[in-house]
Design a protein around this motif. Structure first.
Motif, PDB file in Angstrom:
ATOM      1  N   UNK A  53       0.815  -1.223   0.000  1.00 59.02           N
ATOM      2  CA  UNK A  53       0.000   0.000   0.000  1.00 59.02           C
ATOM      3  C   UNK A  53       0.848   1.274   0.000  1.00 59.02           C
ATOM      4  N   UNK A  54       1.997   1.254  -0.621  1.00 60.38           N
ATOM      5  CA  UNK A  54       2.889   2.408  -0.524  1.00 60.38           C
ATOM      6  C   UNK A  54       2.225   3.712  -0.962  1.00 60.38           C
ATOM      7  N   UNK A  55       1.561   3.682  -2.123  1.00 60.61           N
ATOM      8  CA  UNK A  55       0.983   4.947  -2.601  1.00 60.61           C
ATOM      9  C   UNK A  55      -0.102   5.468  -1.678  1.00 60.61           C
ATOM     10  N   UNK A  56      -0.767   4.541  -0.949  1.00 62.52           N
ATOM     11  CA  UNK A  56      -1.826   4.985  -0.039  1.00 62.52           C
ATOM     12  C   UNK A  56      -1.245   5.432   1.301  1.00 62.52           C
ATOM     13  N   UNK A  57      -0.169   4.760   1.735  1.00 58.55           N
ATOM     14  CA  UNK A  57       0.443   5.213   2.988  1.00 58.55           C
ATOM     15  C   UNK A  57       1.178   6.536   2.775  1.00 58.55           C
ATOM     16  N   UNK A  58       1.568   6.839   1.534  1.00 58.54           N
ATOM     17  CA  UNK A  58       2.137   8.163   1.259  1.00 58.54           C
ATOM     18  C   UNK A  58       1.093   9.260   1.483  1.00 58.54           C
ATOM     19  N   UNK A  59      -0.146   8.983   1.040  1.00 55.13           N
ATOM     20  CA  UNK A  59      -1.235   9.946   1.264  1.00 55.13           C
ATOM     21  C   UNK A  59      -1.452  10.133   2.764  1.00 55.13           C
TER      22      UNK A  59
END
Ligand SMILES: Cc1cc2nc3c(=O)[nH]c(=O)nc-3n(C[C@H](O)[C@H](O)[C@H](O)COP(=O)(O)O)c2cc1C
Ligand code: SF4
Lengths: 410, 145
Positions: free
Chosen positions: A125-131
């Protein structure tokens, strides 16, 4: 049918940005939270009947109370490992309403007297944990978090690295401590998790995201929805052979078939319903005739021989080969067993291999017997409930769709 | 060969130390930092992580090999991961995988993975870690050109 409590801001443009979030009620529960004592907050949560949304459905308030008797540092760990097949709701909170989660974390930390929270997010979930991280940075800037906040809370996002088993709470803590993600032996009495020896609360993302509404509107307001034993709402989701797969929040207790037909848009291609896996892959499959009188609450699904789990329904249409579907799931369990316990390590591996014979139609009656005995050997004899879950998956398929397996026998 | 963290990462590590009660908890964050920096995790890097977290090299190696996302070797190609779990399989992930294997296996490493938490967008795959949902052959052809 839809009742938006946690999902209220999901469809608002840029809902993850703090200014938009603030305009839409985020952080508005906190003023009243700090006027109450931590004990009073926990009591409201207990009274609301909020149940854990990570699969187990334990009373959140009772779990919070467990930390009372512990002195010293306390931790809140938010479980965002979300890897149960058919489950994708927590991700939506991370990417579409991270400030709701942060607000819930602040209130929960206050209630359990913790000043630090780790959010364990699955590595994929990298792109979501970046958010999420950007939202956390914003919350620090606006003094909702950090040393200038009314109540000191720090949030650290901790990234997992690809292991389903790290969603199991003690494995998650092991992973957080820098170890292989092996589940721990359970203590002989109900007690909190221990992070480096200190009492720790582990709750699912959605559980924590449900907290602000309850604290703002009261326990009664939450109990207005759902059933007496399964109060409130849940981010149920539906995928598989349906027309409009997605996440739709409804009160507990609504009819499963109605949910699938109205919100899931019915079965794709006008086909007939064959079965539903009700709450993530680890819950036993239900055939269409049981689905007809199933409702989305813990008690009904338990009585019908399955479980509510994560509320992630996988819908199978009349053309699905149940042998192949079970093969798919057993391959998953084989891949994800952590390997500590012999019945699980061997059982998931052998059952996966035996299923190949059924798929190839080269199985014998003996293979079916072995599959059954593997299922027995995996149940109740292991460190965590991963193996019993795999066992119940096998049992569910054999109980309701045995004839399809018999057809594969030479 | 030795491994050194970039200046920026070294500063970040100092910050990270304040976020955890014990250095051992830094293992996963540091391994991610290594993999971001080098695109894989070398023996030298594991030794470095062992030094910083005051753990044995073999403990670090044990951790790295437990998690599927950590790589001990530098990938030679870009990576596409195709989800193969039930909701994706019901929506044609096998076809997508076969299509990718047939047309793109020279330029890309095509892997199968278990449920990625995107079941409403089945079939799904990731391209260099980025989610692509409701993928079709047409879309893949367009994106991969
Ligand atoms: C094999 C296994 C996998 C699990 N995976 C998750 C998960 O991905 N996310 C989650 O919140 N809970 C997961 N759980 C449940 C957790 O152990 C734990 O009960 C939960 O996070 C507690 O939060 P809750 O009470 O708010 O639901 C899993 C349990 C098991 C046995
Ligand atoms: S039951 Fe399976 S997953 Fe759970 S601890 Fe044992 S081997 Fe690991």
């Amino acid at each position: 049918m839809i009742k938006k409590i946690v999902s209220k801001n999901f469809d608002i443009k840029d809902s993850f940005k703090i200014d938009v979030a603030l305009k839409n009620e985020r952080y508005s529960s906190l003023a009243s939270v700090f006027e109450k004592t931590p004990l009073e907050i926990t009591e409201i949560i207990t009274l609301s009947g909020l149940r854990g949304k990570g699969g187990g459905g334990a009373s959140a308030g009772c779990k919070w109370s467990l930390l009372d008797e512990y002195s010293g540092t306390k931790y809140l760990v938010v479980n965002a490992d979300e890897s149960e097949p058919g489950t994708f709701k927590d991700r939506r909170i991370l990417s579409h309403d991270p400030h709701l989660l942060i607000e819930g974390i602040i209130a929960t930390c206050y209630a359990i007297k913790s000043h630090i929270s780790y959010i364990y997010v699955r590595g994929e979930y990298e792109e979501f944990s970046d958010i999420l991280q950007i939202a956390i940075d914003e919350a620090y800037d606006r003094d909702y978090l950090g040393k200038n906040a009314k109540y000191l809370v720090d949030i650290v996002v901790h990234r997992g690295a690809g292991a389903y088993i790290c969603g199991e709470k003690s494995a998650l803590i092991e992973s957080l401590e820098g170890n292989r993600g092996y589940p721990r032996l359970k203590p002989n009495k109900i007690s909190p998790e221990m992070f480096f020896g200190d009492a720790t609360l582990v709750n699912n993302v959605e559980t924590i995201a449900s907290v602000p509404y309850i604290l703002k509107n009261g326990a009664k307001a939450y109990r207005k929805y759902g059933t007496p034993d399964s109060p409130g709402t849940m981010l149920f989701s539906v995928s598989g052979n349906v027309n409009t797969p997605g996440i739709y929040e409804v009160p507990f207790g609504v009819s499963m078939l109605e949910y699938i037909n109205k919100l899931g848009g019915g079965i794709k291609g006008g086909k007939k319903l064959k079965a539903v896996i009700p709450g993530g892959a680890s819950t036993p499959v239900l055939p269409a005739d049981i689905v007809k009188y199933s409702s989305l609450d813990y008690e009904n699904l338990r009585d019908n021989g399955s479980a509510l789990g994560t509320g992630g329904m996988i819908v199978l249409d009349e053309d699905v080969c149940m042998v192949k579907a079970l093969k798919n799931l057993l391959r998953f369990y084989h891949h994800e067993s952590c390997g500590q316990c012999t019945p699980c390590r061997e059982g998931t591996s052998w059952s996966d291999k035996i299923l190949d014979k059924f798929v190839d139609k080269t199985a014998t009656q003996k293979d079916l017997d072995i599959l059954r005995s593997i299922s027995i050997s995996m149940n109740g004899k292991t460190i965590c409930v991963f193996a019993p879950a795999a066992s119940s998956v096998i049992d569910g398929f054999l109980k309701h769709f045995e004839s399809e397996f018999l057809e594969c026998i030479q | 060969m030795s491994f050194v963290f970039t200046k920026k990462n070294t500063l970040k590590i100092q910050e990270l130390k304040k976020s955890y009660p014990k250095k051992k908890a830094l293992i996963l964050p540091l391994l991610w930092m290594v993999q971001k920096q080098d695109n894989f995790i070398s023996e030298a890097a594991m030794k470095k992580v062992a030094d910083i977290t005051e753990q044995s090299y073999i403990h670090i190696y044990g951790v790295v090999t437990f998690y599927t996302m950590f790589r001990l070797n530098k990938p030679e190609k870009k990576i596409i991961e195709v989800c193969r779990t039930l909701s994706c399989e019901l929506n044609g992930s096998e076809d997508i995988k076969a299509y990718l294997d047939y047309n793109y296996s020279n330029e890309y490493e095509i892997l199968e993975v278990e449920c990625m938490g995107a079941c409403s967008g089945a079939p799904m795959c990731t391209l260099n870690g980025k989610y692509m949902e409701n993928v079709t052959k047409e879309e893949l052809t367009r994106v991969l050109k």
